[in-house]
Design a protein around this motif. Structure first.
Motif, short mmCIF file in Angstrom:
data_model
loop_
_atom_site.label_atom_id
_atom_site.label_comp_id
_atom_site.label_asym_id
_atom_site.label_seq_id
_atom_site.Cartn_x
_atom_site.Cartn_y
_atom_site.Cartn_z
N LEU A 3 0.86 -1.18 -0.15
CA LEU A 3 0.00 -0.01 -0.14
C LEU A 3 0.97 1.24 -0.03
O LEU A 3 0.75 2.12 -0.75
N TYR A 4 1.87 1.47 0.80
CA TYR A 4 2.86 2.31 0.87
C TYR A 4 3.40 2.54 -0.54
O TYR A 4 3.52 3.77 -0.90
N ARG A 5 3.88 1.50 -1.25
CA ARG A 5 4.64 1.56 -2.46
C ARG A 5 3.73 2.12 -3.62
O ARG A 5 3.92 3.31 -4.03
N ASP A 6 2.34 1.59 -3.50
CA ASP A 6 1.01 2.10 -4.40
C ASP A 6 0.98 3.58 -4.17
O ASP A 6 0.84 4.43 -5.21
N ILE A 7 0.87 4.17 -2.78
CA ILE A 7 0.67 5.49 -2.75
C ILE A 7 1.64 6.38 -2.90
O ILE A 7 1.43 7.23 -3.68
N LEU A 8 2.68 5.80 -2.90
CA LEU A 8 4.20 6.74 -3.20
C LEU A 8 4.17 6.79 -4.77
O LEU A 8 4.65 7.71 -5.22
N TYR A 9 3.93 5.69 -5.37
CA TYR A 9 4.07 5.47 -6.92
C TYR A 9 3.06 6.53 -7.35
O TYR A 9 3.24 7.40 -8.41
N ARG A 10 1.59 6.58 -6.78
CA ARG A 10 0.63 7.61 -7.44
C ARG A 10 1.12 8.88 -6.92
O ARG A 10 0.97 9.88 -7.95
N ILE A 11 1.72 9.35 -5.90
CA ILE A 11 2.27 10.88 -5.68
C ILE A 11 3.46 11.13 -6.74
O ILE A 11 3.14 12.18 -7.13
N LEU A 12 4.31 10.11 -6.89
CA LEU A 12 5.28 10.72 -7.66
C LEU A 12 4.97 10.59 -9.49
O LEU A 12 5.47 11.43 -10.11
N GLU A 13 3.98 9.89 -9.57
CA GLU A 13 3.63 10.07 -10.96
C GLU A 13 3.26 11.17 -11.52
O GLU A 13 3.38 11.46 -12.53
N PHE A 14 2.45 12.13 -10.66
CA PHE A 14 2.13 13.24 -10.96
C PHE A 14 3.07 14.56 -10.67
O PHE A 14 2.70 15.62 -10.88
N GLU A 15 4.07 14.13 -10.06
CA GLU A 15 5.13 15.29 -9.53
C GLU A 15 6.10 15.46 -10.59
O GLU A 15 6.37 14.77 -11.17
N TRP A 24 11.97 19.53 -2.75
CA TRP A 24 10.53 19.27 -2.64
C TRP A 24 10.29 20.06 -1.24
O TRP A 24 10.85 20.36 -0.26
N LYS A 25 8.86 20.54 -1.32
CA LYS A 25 8.52 21.34 -0.20
C LYS A 25 7.87 20.28 1.07
O LYS A 25 7.98 20.60 2.11
N MET A 26 7.79 19.19 0.71
CA MET A 26 7.64 18.20 1.79
C MET A 26 8.52 16.97 1.73
O MET A 26 8.72 16.53 0.29
N ASN A 27 9.04 16.16 2.86
CA ASN A 27 9.66 14.87 2.47
C ASN A 27 8.51 13.91 2.18
O ASN A 27 7.27 13.84 2.38
N MET A 31 4.25 13.59 2.84
CA MET A 31 3.45 13.57 1.78
C MET A 31 2.55 12.22 1.90
O MET A 31 1.24 12.22 1.67
N MET A 32 3.14 11.08 2.28
CA MET A 32 2.43 9.96 2.51
C MET A 32 1.28 10.16 3.60
O MET A 32 0.31 9.78 3.61
N GLU A 33 1.99 10.81 4.69
CA GLU A 33 1.10 11.19 5.76
C GLU A 33 -0.34 11.92 5.12
O GLU A 33 -1.51 11.53 5.72
N MET A 34 0.10 13.06 4.80
CA MET A 34 -1.08 13.88 4.12
C MET A 34 -1.97 13.16 3.23
O MET A 34 -3.15 13.08 3.42
N LYS A 35 -1.67 12.08 2.27
CA LYS A 35 -2.49 11.47 1.44
C LYS A 35 -3.23 10.30 1.94
O LYS A 35 -4.29 10.35 1.82
N CYS A 36 -2.48 9.81 2.93
CA CYS A 36 -3.27 8.75 3.92
C CYS A 36 -4.42 9.24 4.56
O CYS A 36 -5.49 9.02 4.86
N TYR A 37 -4.15 10.47 5.34
CA TYR A 37 -5.11 11.44 6.24
C TYR A 37 -6.30 11.74 5.01
O TYR A 37 -7.38 11.50 5.56
N LEU A 71 -5.78 6.34 -4.70
CA LEU A 71 -4.47 6.32 -4.27
C LEU A 71 -3.33 5.52 -4.91
O LEU A 71 -2.22 5.41 -4.69
N GLY A 72 -3.87 4.65 -5.93
CA GLY A 72 -3.09 3.98 -6.77
C GLY A 72 -3.09 2.60 -6.38
O GLY A 72 -2.17 1.81 -6.75
N SER A 73 -3.73 2.41 -5.19
CA SER A 73 -3.93 0.99 -4.78
C SER A 73 -5.14 0.26 -4.79
O SER A 73 -5.98 0.31 -4.23
N GLY A 74 -5.44 -0.39 -6.12
CA GLY A 74 -6.81 -0.93 -6.22
C GLY A 74 -6.91 -2.18 -5.34
O GLY A 74 -5.96 -2.55 -4.81
N ILE A 75 -8.05 -2.89 -5.61
CA ILE A 75 -8.49 -3.75 -4.95
C ILE A 75 -8.39 -5.38 -5.85
O ILE A 75 -9.08 -6.29 -5.77
N ASN A 76 -7.62 -5.04 -6.99
CA ASN A 76 -7.58 -6.20 -8.00
C ASN A 76 -8.91 -6.73 -8.61
O ASN A 76 -9.72 -5.93 -8.65
#
Length: 82
Positions: A3-15, A24-27, A31-37, A71-76
Motif C-alpha cells: 500500500l505504501y509503495r502504491d501510494i508513493l508511486y501515485r504521488i510521484l507519478e504526477f509530480e 521538495w516542499k515536503m519529505n 506526503m504519505m501522511e497527508m495522502k493517507c489522512y 491512491l493507486g492501490s486498487g483491490i485487484n
C-alpha cells in the motif's frame, strides 16, 4: 508495504521534480501522511452515513474501493462486480 509503495508511486507519478530531493516542499513521509489522512477522512465520511439501506451500503463500499484506487492501490479482481 505494498500500500505504501502504491501510494508513493501515485504521488510521484504526477509530480515534476529534479533528482535533488531537497527541493521538495515536503519529505516523502509528510506526503504519505497527508495522502493517507485525506483518504481516511473520505472513508470516515462514507461510513458515517447512517441513513443508508443495504443497496446504499453496497454503494458505500464501492466508494471506499474508489478511494483506494485514487491512491493507486486498487483491490485487484475483487472490484469487478459487473
Amino acid at each position: 508495504m505494498e500500500l505504501y509503495r502504491d501510494i508513493l508511486y501515485r504521488i510521484l507519478e504526477f509530480e515534476e521534480f529534479e533528482i535533488l530531493l531537497p527541493k521538495w516542499k515536503m519529505n516523502v513521509e509528510e506526503m504519505m501522511e497527508m495522502k493517507c489522512y485525506q483518504a481516511l477522512q473520505e472513508i470516515k465520511k462514507i461510513l458515517e452515513d447512517d441513513e443508508l439501506d443495504d443497496a446504499e451500503c453496497f454503494e458505500s463500499i464501492e466508494k471506499i474501493i474508489c478511494v483506494f484506487e485514487k491512491l493507486g492501490s486498487g483491490i485487484n479482481e475483487r472490484h469487478d462486480f459487473g
